[in-house]
Write an enzyme that holds these catalytic residues in place. Structure first.
Site, PDB file in Angstrom:
ATOM      1  N   LYS A 259     -58.733  86.627  -8.239  1.00  0.00           N
ATOM      2  CA  LYS A 259     -58.568  85.496  -7.314  1.00  0.00           C
ATOM      3  C   LYS A 259     -58.351  86.070  -5.913  1.00  0.00           C
ATOM      4  O   LYS A 259     -57.456  86.884  -5.704  1.00  0.00           O
ATOM      5  CB  LYS A 259     -57.375  84.631  -7.742  1.00  0.00           C
ATOM      6  CG  LYS A 259     -57.301  83.334  -6.940  1.00  0.00           C
ATOM      7  CD  LYS A 259     -56.362  82.320  -7.564  1.00  0.00           C
ATOM      8  CE  LYS A 259     -54.939  82.507  -7.096  1.00  0.00           C
ATOM      9  NZ  LYS A 259     -54.123  81.276  -7.265  1.00  0.00           N
TER      10      LYS A 259
ATOM     11  N   ALA B 290     -41.673  79.834  -1.383  1.00  0.00           N
ATOM     12  CA  ALA B 290     -41.526  81.215  -0.908  1.00  0.00           C
ATOM     13  C   ALA B 290     -42.296  82.152  -1.832  1.00  0.00           C
ATOM     14  O   ALA B 290     -41.871  82.412  -2.945  1.00  0.00           O
ATOM     15  CB  ALA B 290     -40.055  81.596  -0.865  1.00  0.00           C
TER      16      ALA B 290
END
Ligand SMILES: NC(=O)c1ccc[n+]([C@@H]2O[C@H](COP(=O)([O-])OP(=O)(O)OC[C@H]3O[C@@H](n4cnc5c(N)ncnc54)[C@H](O)[C@@H]3O)[C@@H](O)[C@H]2O)c1
Length: 277
Positions: A29, A176
Site C-alpha cells: 500500500k 495519531a
C-alpha cells in the site's frame, strides 16, 4: 508484515509504503497522510494498493487506498470496542467526523453501539454523520465522556483531557499515526490500561510514541489487541478500568479487506475494469 516505511514530505505530510503477505496474497500500500489537505477539498489519505499472487508474483489488482484504509480503520475501532469495552457499554463519542471518523462510527453502529455524540471542527460533517446514523451533534467534552470514545482528528491538539475520564470507558485513538501527533493528554494515558495494534508502530509513531520517548510507557505496559483476540493475553480486567487502544493501522488489516474486495470482484458482486499493463 515488515514495519511500514515513512517518507516525510514536509511541511504537508508523509507517504507510507506498507507491505504484507498472507493467505496466498502479498500487497503493497502506497498511501499518504497529508492532514491539511481537507482544507483544500483534497483527501488526507490517498494512493494505490497493489495486490499480488504470493505464489507467482503476478499482480492481481490495483485498488484505491482511501476506500481500503477507511474500511479497515473503522473496522479496527469497532473490533477494539467489541474486545475491550466494558459489558453494557453502548454510548459512543466520535471526535473528528472526517473520512475515517465517519467509518469508525458506521462500524460501531453496525456492531450495535450507539447512540453517539458527533463532534467536528466545523458543524457540517458532524451534522451529516449524526443524521445518517440517527445520533446527535454535541460538544467535545460530552463526546469524551461516553462509554466508547473514538478520536480521529489530525492529532494537533489533545481532544481527550484528564478531566473527561470516566470509570469503565474504552478509548479508541486513531488519529495519531506518525510521531508528533497526539490526541490524548498524557495523564489520561498514564491512568489507562494500554493496548495497541502493533507495538513497534505504536511506540514509534502512534499515540503512545510521545510517552514511550519520554520513558513513561514501556513495552510491558502495552498489550497488542491481536494477542487478546488470539487468547494469548488478557483484555479488560474490571468494569472500572479505562482501556485505550492505540491504532496506527496495519498492512495486514489492509490485506484482509483487499482479499475480500478481490474475492467480491471474482464473484461478480464488485465491478472493476480490467487494464493491460
Ligand atoms: N490509525 C489509522 O489506521 C489511521 C487511518 C487513516 C487515517 N488516520 C489518521 O487519522 C487522521 C484523520 O484522517 P481522515 O482521513 O479522517 O482526515 P479528515 O480530514 O477526513 O478528518 C479529520 C478531521 O478532523 C477535524 N478536526 C481537526 N481538529 C479537530 C478537533 N479538535 N475536534 C474535532 N474535529 C477536528 C478536521 O476538520 C478534519 O476534517 C489523520 O491524522 C490520519 O493520518 C489514521
Amino acid at each position: 508484515m515488515p514495519p511500514e516505511v515513512y517518507l516525510e514530505s514536509p511541511p504537508n505530510g508523509d507517504f507510507r509504503a506498507m507491505p504484507a503477505r498472507g493467505e496466498g496474497f502479498a500487497l503493497l500500500k502506497w498511501v499518504t497522510s497529508f492532514p491539511h489537505n481537507s482544507a483544500h477539498g483534497l483527501p488526507v489519505v490517498t494512493g494505490a494498493l497493489l495486490l499480488s499472487d504470493a505464489g507467482t508474483g503476478a499482480l492481481r489488482a490495483i485498488m484505491d487506498c482511501g476506500s481500503i484504509t477507511s474500511l479497515r480503520t473503522g473496522a479496527a475501532a469497532a473490533v477494539s470496542a467489541q474486545v475491550l469495552a466494558a459489558d453494557g457499554a453502548r454510548s459512543v463519542g466520535v471526535i473528528g467526523c472526517g473520512v475515517n471518523g465517519a467509518w469508525a462510527a458506521r462500524y460501531l453502529a453496525a456492531a450495535g453501539y450507539g447512540p453517539g455524540v458527533c463532534v467536528h471542527a466545523v458543524p457540517e460533517p458532524a451534522e451529516t454523520l449524526a443524521e445518517e446514523l440517527g445520533w446527535r451533534v454535541g460538544a467535545r467534552g460530552e463526546a469524551a465522556t461516553q462509554d466508547v470514545v473514538v478520536t480521529v482528528t489530525p492529532g494537533e491538539q489533545p481532544v481527550v483531557l484528564g478531566s473527561d475520564q470516566r470509570a469503565g470507558q474504552h478509548l479508541a485513538v486513531l488519529g495519531a499515526d506518525v510521531a508528533g501527533k497526539s490526541e490524548v493528554e498524557l495523564p489520561v494515558l498514564e491512568r489507562c490500561r494500554l493496548f495497541c495494534d502493533e507495538w513497534q508502530q505504536a511506540a514509534g509513531g502512534g499515540e503512545l510514541a510521545g510517552a514511550v520517548a519520554a520513558g513513561l510507557v514501556s513495552r510491558d505496559r502495552v498489550t497488542q489487541l491481536g494477542d487478546v483476540i488470539a487468547g494469548r493475553a488478557e483484555g479488560r480486567r474490571s468494569s472500572e478500568e479505562v482501556t485505550l487502544f492505540d491504532s496506527t493501522g496495519l498492512a495486514i488489516q489492509d490485506l484482509g479487506i483487499a482479499m475480500a474486495v478481490y474475492e467480491a470482484w471474482r464473484q461478480g458482486s464488485v465491478e472493476a475494469p480490467a487494464v493491460a499493463l
